[in-house]
Design an enzyme around this catalytic site. Structure first.
Site, PDB file in Angstrom:
ATOM      1  N   TYR A 156       0.845  -1.210   0.000  1.00  0.00           N
ATOM      2  CA  TYR A 156       0.000   0.000   0.000  1.00  0.00           C
ATOM      3  C   TYR A 156       0.881   1.262   0.000  1.00  0.00           C
ATOM      4  O   TYR A 156       0.654   2.186  -0.787  1.00  0.00           O
ATOM      5  CB  TYR A 156      -0.896  -0.045   1.230  1.00  0.00           C
ATOM      6  N   LYS A 160       1.158   4.212  -2.869  1.00  0.00           N
ATOM      7  CA  LYS A 160       0.837   5.610  -2.581  1.00  0.00           C
ATOM      8  C   LYS A 160       2.047   6.519  -2.824  1.00  0.00           C
ATOM      9  O   LYS A 160       1.899   7.651  -3.290  1.00  0.00           O
ATOM     10  CB  LYS A 160       0.312   5.758  -1.148  1.00  0.00           C
TER      11      LYS A 160
HETATM   12  P1  NAP Z   1     -13.421   2.503   0.818  1.00  0.00           P
HETATM   13  O1  NAP Z   1     -14.464   3.067   1.726  1.00  0.00           O
HETATM   14  O2  NAP Z   1     -12.918   1.134   1.021  1.00  0.00           O
HETATM   15  O3  NAP Z   1     -13.944   2.680  -0.696  1.00  0.00           O
HETATM   16  C1  NAP Z   1     -13.109   2.313  -1.743  1.00  0.00           C
HETATM   17  C2  NAP Z   1     -13.731   2.702  -3.042  1.00  0.00           C
HETATM   18  O4  NAP Z   1     -12.836   2.285  -4.092  1.00  0.00           O
HETATM   19  C3  NAP Z   1     -15.047   1.999  -3.288  1.00  0.00           C
HETATM   20  O5  NAP Z   1     -15.931   2.869  -3.943  1.00  0.00           O
HETATM   21  C4  NAP Z   1     -14.665   0.849  -4.217  1.00  0.00           C
HETATM   22  O6  NAP Z   1     -15.660   0.455  -5.136  1.00  0.00           O
HETATM   23  C5  NAP Z   1     -13.549   1.478  -5.002  1.00  0.00           C
HETATM   24  N1  NAP Z   1     -12.678   0.455  -5.599  1.00  0.00           N
HETATM   25  C6  NAP Z   1     -11.885  -0.430  -4.975  1.00  0.00           C
HETATM   26  N2  NAP Z   1     -11.273  -1.218  -5.875  1.00  0.00           N
HETATM   27  C7  NAP Z   1     -11.705  -0.824  -7.097  1.00  0.00           C
HETATM   28  C8  NAP Z   1     -11.443  -1.239  -8.417  1.00  0.00           C
HETATM   29  N3  NAP Z   1     -10.617  -2.259  -8.678  1.00  0.00           N
HETATM   30  N4  NAP Z   1     -12.050  -0.589  -9.421  1.00  0.00           N
HETATM   31  C9  NAP Z   1     -12.887   0.423  -9.178  1.00  0.00           C
HETATM   32  N5  NAP Z   1     -13.183   0.886  -7.956  1.00  0.00           N
HETATM   33  C10 NAP Z   1     -12.598   0.256  -6.919  1.00  0.00           C
HETATM   34  O7  NAP Z   1     -12.113   3.434   0.830  1.00  0.00           O
HETATM   35  P2  NAP Z   1     -11.897   4.923   1.314  1.00  0.00           P
HETATM   36  O8  NAP Z   1     -11.476   4.878   2.727  1.00  0.00           O
HETATM   37  O9  NAP Z   1     -13.004   5.803   0.897  1.00  0.00           O
HETATM   38  O10 NAP Z   1     -10.577   5.264   0.472  1.00  0.00           O
HETATM   39  C11 NAP Z   1     -10.613   5.979  -0.747  1.00  0.00           C
HETATM   40  C12 NAP Z   1      -9.182   6.320  -1.148  1.00  0.00           C
HETATM   41  O11 NAP Z   1      -8.574   7.078  -0.097  1.00  0.00           O
HETATM   42  C13 NAP Z   1      -8.298   5.096  -1.352  1.00  0.00           C
HETATM   43  O12 NAP Z   1      -7.415   5.322  -2.421  1.00  0.00           O
HETATM   44  C14 NAP Z   1      -7.542   4.990  -0.056  1.00  0.00           C
HETATM   45  O13 NAP Z   1      -6.307   4.336  -0.210  1.00  0.00           O
HETATM   46  C15 NAP Z   1      -7.368   6.461   0.294  1.00  0.00           C
HETATM   47  N6  NAP Z   1      -7.112   6.693   1.710  1.00  0.00           N
HETATM   48  C16 NAP Z   1      -8.040   6.366   2.661  1.00  0.00           C
HETATM   49  C17 NAP Z   1      -7.751   6.618   3.990  1.00  0.00           C
HETATM   50  C18 NAP Z   1      -8.719   6.318   5.094  1.00  0.00           C
HETATM   51  O14 NAP Z   1      -8.348   6.490   6.263  1.00  0.00           O
HETATM   52  N7  NAP Z   1      -9.941   5.872   4.814  1.00  0.00           N
HETATM   53  C19 NAP Z   1      -6.525   7.188   4.342  1.00  0.00           C
HETATM   54  C20 NAP Z   1      -5.618   7.484   3.356  1.00  0.00           C
HETATM   55  C21 NAP Z   1      -5.918   7.251   2.041  1.00  0.00           C
HETATM   56  P3  NAP Z   1     -16.958  -0.415  -4.708  1.00  0.00           P
HETATM   57  O15 NAP Z   1     -17.647   0.353  -3.645  1.00  0.00           O
HETATM   58  O16 NAP Z   1     -17.784  -0.403  -5.939  1.00  0.00           O
HETATM   59  O17 NAP Z   1     -16.455  -1.731  -4.281  1.00  0.00           O
END
Ligand code: NAP
Length: 248
Positions: A156, A160
């Site tokens: 991961y 990133k």
């Molecule tokens: P999440 O709630 O797990 O949602 C992930 C989203 O990505 C979902 O809409 C999912 O689609 C989509 N996705 C995953 N794999 C995919 C694929 N192969 N093709 C198309 N769509 C895909 O994640 P989140 O926390 O909102 O995170 C969003 C972004 O922010 C990510 O890049 C994550 O690494 C980054 N981030 C998050 C955090 C945190 O604390 N949450 C911190 C730092 C960075 P489906 O719903 O259709 O399955």
């Protein structure tokens, strides 16, 4: 609805849940037509319906960011329907955590493929139209883990950190054509991704956050709107950390 993104079209990947969903809703509230892309059709449809019910403009599409052919086809379909695209948010992301010595090739590959190559493929698919229109804003959602690393997240963190290199190279290569590219590096944000964490880990992390708590998807959407709109017109190649002060 009217606002700073009036008369623009945005693509948001991973818009079905969490941070991507908040960005899609914020952009639509600011007047953009938002293509809500998600892997799962029902999730894309639900967020697009919520936007249109509130009077905004949205279109759902199911596309896997690990599928190069599907991305090319989806980009062509959106360009044909919308006429042009102004904003791309590469937000779709996954984790497959594990210690390095036990990490499988599959866990490495799928995380790099989704988080990094997916952003590359979408950026490449829109580069030509962005260059032609001499306009475009790209926002890649990385993580503070890409800046500082994290035990158990080698795949991961590499994806990133790679996004940051991809963004800076994009910014340098395309600035002369009026195209901007920036990164948002969220800290810990309350979504399905962090809901999966053990309560002990959550409590430990909170102690490392000067502002004392996890952020919300809306906090990241606010930063994305700032970078995407005229407010970000003179900003490119930057990493905006939105993490309650955790990394400074
Ligand atoms: P999440 O709630 O797990 O949602 C992930 C989203 O990505 C979902 O809409 C999912 O689609 C989509 N996705 C995953 N794999 C995919 C694929 N192969 N093709 C198309 N769509 C895909 O994640 P989140 O926390 O909102 O995170 C969003 C972004 O922010 C990510 O890049 C994550 O690494 C980054 N981030 C998050 C955090 C945190 O604390 N949450 C911190 C730092 C960075 P489906 O719903 O259709 O399955």
């Amino acid at each position: 609805m009217s606002g700073i993104l009036e008369n623009t079209t945005a693509i948001v990947t991973g818009a079905g849940r969490g941070i991507g969903r908040a960005i899609a809703m914020k952009f639509a509230a600011a007047g953009a037509t938002v293509y809500c892309l998600s892997r799962t059709e029902a999730n894309a449809a639900a967020v697009a319906a919520e936007i249109t019910d509130a009077g905004g403009k949205a279109r759902p599409m199911a596309v896997d960011v690990a599928d190069a052919g599907a991305i090319e086809a989806c980009a062509a379909a959106i360009l044909k329907e919308a006429g042009s695209v102004d904003i791309l948010v590469n937000n779709a992301g996954i984790t497959r955590d594990g210690l390095l010595m036990r990490m499988s090739d599959d866990d490495w590959d799928i995380v790099l493929q989704t988080n990094l190559k997916g952003a590359f493929l979408w950026t490449r698919a829109l580069t030509r139209p962005f260059m032609k229109q001499r306009r475009g804003a790209i926002i890649n959602i990385a993580s503070v883990v890409g800046l500082v690393g994290n035990a158990g997240q080698a795949n991961y963190a590499a994806s990133k950190a790679g996004l940051i290199g991809l963004t800076k190279s994009t910014a340098k290569e395309l600035a002369s054509r009026g195209i901007r590219a920036n990164v948002i590096a969220p800290g810990f944000i309350r979504t399905d991704m962090t809901d999966a964490l053990d309560q002990k880990i959550i409590d430990g992390v909170k102690q490392q956050i000067p502002l004392g708590d996890f952020g919300t998807p809306g906090n990241i959407a606010d930063a994305a709107l700032f970078l995407a709109g005229p407010t970000g017109a003179y900003i490119t190649g930057q990493v905006l950390t939105v993490d309650g002060g955790m990394v400074m």
